[in-house]
Design an enzyme around this catalytic site. Structure first.
Site, PDB file in Angstrom:
ATOM      1  N   CYS A 137     -17.137  -0.258  24.969  1.00  0.00           N
ATOM      2  CA  CYS A 137     -16.685  -1.713  25.125  1.00  0.00           C
ATOM      3  C   CYS A 137     -16.467  -2.153  26.693  1.00  0.00           C
ATOM      4  O   CYS A 137     -15.476  -1.580  27.570  1.00  0.00           O
ATOM      5  CB  CYS A 137     -15.116  -1.976  24.313  1.00  0.00           C
ATOM      6  N   ASN A 161     -19.930   5.285  20.330  1.00  0.00           N
ATOM      7  CA  ASN A 161     -19.610   5.683  18.948  1.00  0.00           C
ATOM      8  C   ASN A 161     -19.769   6.929  18.560  1.00  0.00           C
ATOM      9  O   ASN A 161     -20.444   7.948  19.213  1.00  0.00           O
ATOM     10  CB  ASN A 161     -20.446   4.610  18.131  1.00  0.00           C
TER      11      ASN A 161
END
Ligand SMILES: [Zn+2]
Length: 301
Positions: free
Chosen positions: A235, A244
């Site tokens: 992010c 992820n």
């Protein structure tokens, strides 16, 4: 019908945060390869202003391309009403809205408080959107790099508000702060509050707990998981967040447990090659792709 459902978010969460840019044609080749591997849901991009995130400027084109792939649910992220309108216009099957449970992250990410963002999503839900599924994703649900701790009560409250008008709700460990005990507690509390509307777990592997957290969520009844091929992602507004959960490792974990994912591992590795050819400078991760499948490995029936 597989036992668990995997949504590949690499083309969005991964590429949005990659240091290098992937050309539109390379993205299409990768997404097509993911579909060939049996991935049935792909988050292909986000409708954010191109001047803020140039890597997502081709999202409408990518959505239209992905719609042509048989049996693939095409997901796009929208941070506001304008993004939602663009997503619906492009033909996304599902639109996901990030709604931070962290006040500080929300202001930084979408320049709205969490409650203002909930109202923005409500306005979107009130617009005509025939056949388009709406997902409210409670982000920074397990902690925030700006604010630190995020109260669980706040996660339950935001999820409950979103469940009033979203088709499904996801819970996201945006910055990889969660541990398995916390995952169990929060997913259980949110399920108690909103029942079957709680669908997906979106987990980051920042501290190496991605798979442990996915397993904890699975044991709490979660059957939808977001993951990113090669662990791309993070992010940009949350310093220190890396990718992820790695799709390849998640598929291996479930298949080796006898839990079917619908994904063909060899074809998944082919898709990984397409990815690395398309963005050769970008680091990719994953244990199973490096080590190979164990001798005698059998996929779940
Ligand atoms: Zn994410």
């Amino acid at each position: 019908m597989s036992d668990v459902h995997i949504c590949e978010v690499g083309p969005r969460d991964g590429l949005q945060n990659a240091k290098h840019t992937m050309a539109t044609e390379a993205k299409k080749a990768w997404i097509a390869a993911l579909a060939r591997a049996g991935i049935r849901e792909i988050e292909v991009g986000s409708f954010v202003p191109p001047r803020l995130i140039p890597a997502m400027a081709d999202t409408a084109d990518i959505v239209r391309f992905a719609r042509g792939l048989d049996g693939v649910k095409v997901v796009a992220l929208a941070p506001n009403l304008k993004g939602f309108q663009r997503a619906v216009e492009a033909g996304a099957h599902k639109v996901t809205f990030p709604v931070s449970a962290s006040h500080a992250h929300s202001l930084s990410n979408v320049r709205m408080t969490p409650d203002e963002m909930v109202e923005e999503v409500r306005r979107c839900a009130q617009l005509p959107h025939p056949g388009v599924e709406l997902e409210g994703a409670v982000s920074t649900a397990f902690g925030c790099t700006i604010q630190g701790a995020v109260p669980e009560d706040e996660v339950v409250r935001i999820a409950s508000r979103l469940a009033e008008f979203c088709d499904v709700v996801a819970i996201a460990d945006t910055v990889g702060y969660a541990n398995p005990a916390q995952i169990r507690r929060v997913f259980r509390r949110v399920r108690d509050a909103i029942g079957a509307k709680l669908e997906a777990a979106h987990l980051h592997n920042t501290r190496g707990l991605g798979l442990a957290n996915a397993l904890a969520a699975y044991e709490e009844g979660v059957r939808h998981f977001d993951s990113s091929m090669g662990g791309l992602g993070g992010c940009p507004f949350a310093p220190g967040a890396s990718g992820n959960v790695v799709t390849e490792d998640l598929v291996f974990m479930f298949e080796s447990m006898g839990v079917s994912t619908g994904v063909d591992f060899d074809r998944l590795l082919e898709a990984r090659e397409v990815l690395t050819r398309g963005i050769p400078e970008e680091p990719v991760y994953g244990h199973t792709p490096m080590a190979g499948l164990p001798k005698g490995f059998r996929a779940a029936a």
